[in-house]
Each structure stands twice: as structure tokens, then as C-alpha cells.
Design a protein around this motif. Structure first.
Motif, PDB file in Angstrom:
ATOM      1  N   SER A  24       0.837  -1.193   0.000  1.00 54.06           N
ATOM      2  CA  SER A  24       0.000   0.000   0.000  1.00 54.06           C
ATOM      3  C   SER A  24       0.877   1.249   0.000  1.00 54.06           C
ATOM      4  CB  SER A  24      -0.917   0.009   1.219  1.00 54.06           C
ATOM      5  OG  SER A  24      -0.154   0.205   2.387  1.00 54.06           O
ATOM      6  N   ASN A  25       0.299   2.370  -0.350  1.00 55.41           N
ATOM      7  CA  ASN A  25       1.054   3.627  -0.398  1.00 55.41           C
ATOM      8  C   ASN A  25       1.569   4.026   0.975  1.00 55.41           C
ATOM      9  OD1 ASN A  25       0.808   3.956  -3.135  1.00 55.41           O
ATOM     10  ND2 ASN A  25      -1.068   5.173  -2.969  1.00 55.41           N
ATOM     11  N   ARG A  26       0.778   3.785   2.008  1.00 58.95           N
ATOM     12  CA  ARG A  26       1.195   4.150   3.360  1.00 58.95           C
ATOM     13  C   ARG A  26       2.411   3.331   3.796  1.00 58.95           C
ATOM     14  NH1 ARG A  26      -2.497   4.438   8.796  1.00 58.95           N
ATOM     15  NH2 ARG A  26      -0.797   5.017  10.155  1.00 58.95           N
ATOM     16  N   ALA A  27       2.381   2.043   3.508  1.00 54.33           N
ATOM     17  CA  ALA A  27       3.510   1.188   3.883  1.00 54.33           C
ATOM     18  C   ALA A  27       4.752   1.575   3.099  1.00 54.33           C
ATOM     19  CB  ALA A  27       3.155  -0.275   3.649  1.00 54.33           C
ATOM     20  N   PHE A  29       5.518   4.555   1.924  1.00 55.25           N
ATOM     21  CA  PHE A  29       6.024   5.828   2.432  1.00 55.25           C
ATOM     22  C   PHE A  29       6.704   5.648   3.785  1.00 55.25           C
ATOM     23  CE2 PHE A  29       5.529   9.865   4.717  1.00 55.25           C
ATOM     24  CZ  PHE A  29       6.245  10.669   3.852  1.00 55.25           C
ATOM     25  N   ALA A  30       6.136   4.791   4.613  1.00 57.79           N
ATOM     26  CA  ALA A  30       6.713   4.569   5.934  1.00 57.79           C
ATOM     27  C   ALA A  30       8.091   3.917   5.826  1.00 57.79           C
ATOM     28  CB  ALA A  30       5.792   3.691   6.771  1.00 57.79           C
ATOM     29  N   ASN A  31       8.275   3.082   4.832  1.00 58.86           N
ATOM     30  CA  ASN A  31       9.554   2.396   4.672  1.00 58.86           C
ATOM     31  C   ASN A  31      10.542   3.181   3.824  1.00 58.86           C
ATOM     32  OD1 ASN A  31       8.697   0.245   6.193  1.00 58.86           O
ATOM     33  ND2 ASN A  31       7.835  -0.821   4.428  1.00 58.86           N
ATOM     34  N   MET A  32      10.128   4.315   3.300  1.00 64.05           N
ATOM     35  CA  MET A  32      11.014   5.101   2.454  1.00 64.05           C
ATOM     36  C   MET A  32      12.143   5.735   3.267  1.00 64.05           C
ATOM     37  SD  MET A  32      10.078   8.178  -0.201  1.00 64.05           S
ATOM     38  CE  MET A  32       8.569   7.393  -0.651  1.00 64.05           C
ATOM     39  N   PHE A  33      11.840   6.188   4.461  1.00 63.25           N
ATOM     40  CA  PHE A  33      12.828   6.841   5.324  1.00 63.25           C
ATOM     41  C   PHE A  33      12.890   6.122   6.667  1.00 63.25           C
ATOM     42  CE2 PHE A  33      11.042  10.281   2.652  1.00 63.25           C
ATOM     43  CZ  PHE A  33      12.187  10.572   1.931  1.00 63.25           C
ATOM     44  N   PRO A  34      13.526   4.966   6.741  1.00 63.73           N
ATOM     45  CA  PRO A  34      13.571   4.258   8.020  1.00 63.73           C
ATOM     46  C   PRO A  34      14.404   5.022   9.039  1.00 63.73           C
ATOM     47  CG  PRO A  34      15.004   3.188   6.431  1.00 63.73           C
ATOM     48  CD  PRO A  34      14.263   4.276   5.694  1.00 63.73           C
ATOM     49  N   GLY A  35      13.887   5.138  10.242  1.00 59.75           N
ATOM     50  CA  GLY A  35      14.598   5.827  11.305  1.00 59.75           C
ATOM     51  C   GLY A  35      14.445   7.329  11.286  1.00 59.75           C
ATOM     52  N   PHE A  36      13.675   7.872  10.363  1.00 63.54           N
ATOM     53  CA  PHE A  36      13.523   9.323  10.271  1.00 63.54           C
ATOM     54  C   PHE A  36      12.844   9.886  11.515  1.00 63.54           C
ATOM     55  CE2 PHE A  36      11.235  13.163   8.814  1.00 63.54           C
ATOM     56  CZ  PHE A  36      12.334  13.913   8.450  1.00 63.54           C
ATOM     57  N   GLY A  37      11.821   9.202  12.015  1.00 61.10           N
ATOM     58  CA  GLY A  37      11.113   9.676  13.209  1.00 61.10           C
ATOM     59  C   GLY A  37      12.014   9.699  14.424  1.00 61.10           C
ATOM     60  N   ILE A  38      12.815   8.657  14.593  1.00 64.67           N
ATOM     61  CA  ILE A  38      13.741   8.601  15.717  1.00 64.67           C
ATOM     62  C   ILE A  38      14.785   9.704  15.591  1.00 64.67           C
ATOM     63  CG2 ILE A  38      15.525   7.188  16.808  1.00 64.67           C
ATOM     64  CD1 ILE A  38      13.840   4.754  15.970  1.00 64.67           C
ATOM     65  N   ALA A  39      15.246   9.946  14.372  1.00 62.29           N
ATOM     66  CA  ALA A  39      16.254  10.995  14.156  1.00 62.29           C
ATOM     67  C   ALA A  39      15.689  12.374  14.484  1.00 62.29           C
ATOM     68  CB  ALA A  39      16.747  10.952  12.719  1.00 62.29           C
TER      69      ALA A  39
END
Length: 63
Positions: A24-27, A29-39
Motif C-alpha cells: 500500500s502507499n502508506r507502507a 512511504f513509511a519504509n522510504m525513510f527508516p529511522g527518520f522519526g527517531i532521528a
């Protein structure tokens, strides 16, 4: 029932993977930038801590 002929897609089973939730588009997008939220959280905490430390250090130098 209607009198229309029933047409079935012979490739439906082979195309079913495209509708799987992993693709899906959401999945995607979420996997496009792994660790971005933590960063973002880590950088925000660093900036806040640095600003607090520098404020207290500047106040000590002026007194």
C-alpha cells in the motif's frame, strides 16, 4: 440472476499481490525513510538540551 455472461479474469490470482497491504502507499512511504522519526526526536532533544546548557553557561559568565 441476470442473463449476462460471467467473465472471470484468468490472471486474477497472479495479480492479487498488488492489492496486498504490504504494497500500500502508506507502507511504501513509511519504509522510504527508516529511522527518520527517531532521528527527528533525537535532534530535537539535542537542540533543546544544547540551548538549555548554553543559556545556563552564558548566565554564569556574565555574573
Amino acid at each position: 440472476m441476470s442473463n449476462l455472461p460471467l467473465f472471470r479474469d484468468p490472471w486474477a490470482k497472479r495479480e492479487a499481490w498488488r492489492k496486498h497491504p504490504v504494497f500500500s502507499n502508506r507502507a511504501m512511504f513509511a519504509n522510504m525513510f527508516p529511522g527518520f522519526g527517531i532521528a527527528v526526536v533525537a535532534f530535537t532533544a539535542y537542540v533543546i538540551a544544547d540551548n538549555v546548557f548554553l543559556k545556563s553557561r552564558k548566565q554564569e559568565e556574565h555574573h
